[in-house]
Scaffold this motif. Sequence first.
Motif, PDB file in Angstrom:
ATOM      1  N   ASN A 178      42.937  52.970  39.249  1.00  0.00           N
ATOM      2  CA  ASN A 178      42.303  52.167  40.295  1.00  0.00           C
ATOM      3  C   ASN A 178      41.867  52.991  41.497  1.00  0.00           C
ATOM      4  O   ASN A 178      41.074  52.522  42.308  1.00  0.00           O
ATOM      5  CB  ASN A 178      43.251  51.054  40.736  1.00  0.00           C
ATOM      6  N   ARG A 233      34.175  51.489  39.190  1.00  0.00           N
ATOM      7  CA  ARG A 233      35.370  50.665  39.319  1.00  0.00           C
ATOM      8  C   ARG A 233      35.029  49.201  39.075  1.00  0.00           C
ATOM      9  O   ARG A 233      35.816  48.450  38.512  1.00  0.00           O
ATOM     10  CB  ARG A 233      35.988  50.842  40.701  1.00  0.00           C
ATOM     11  N   ASN A 251      41.789  49.093  33.002  1.00  0.00           N
ATOM     12  CA  ASN A 251      42.647  49.463  34.132  1.00  0.00           C
ATOM     13  C   ASN A 251      44.122  49.234  33.819  1.00  0.00           C
ATOM     14  O   ASN A 251      44.990  49.949  34.311  1.00  0.00           O
ATOM     15  CB  ASN A 251      42.231  48.681  35.368  1.00  0.00           C
TER      16      ASN A 251
END
Length: 117
Positions: free
Chosen positions: A29, A53, A73
């Motif tokens: 992250n 992201r 993630n």
Amino acid sequence: QVQLVESGGGLVQPGESLRLSCAVSGSINSLDVMAWYRQPPGKQREWVATVTRGGNTKYADSVKGRFTISRDNAKNTVYLQMNSLKPEDTAVYYCNAASPGRTYSGTPRGTQVTVST
């Protein structure tokens, strides 16, 4: 400290598929952008695909429609799904990542993909 380790390469025939993985130690992250590059034999390293992201993706024209980059993630892993492989996809594939002010590279050996009959 973020470390990236590529895996999943191998020898396949034209038209077959492979999925490469880039395992991230540390928090994925924290990485704004993750990318795959490749270096064909005797040629310079070239960019293949990027995922942000937020999940936005971009691809080199040579792989568009055949390769898919994704990030999980929860598993701290980025994938490169490669379909309809061609001999010209033969290369060592490397994972890279970037966060504000820093870049990270995968292992020096990457993962070898060979497409051949």
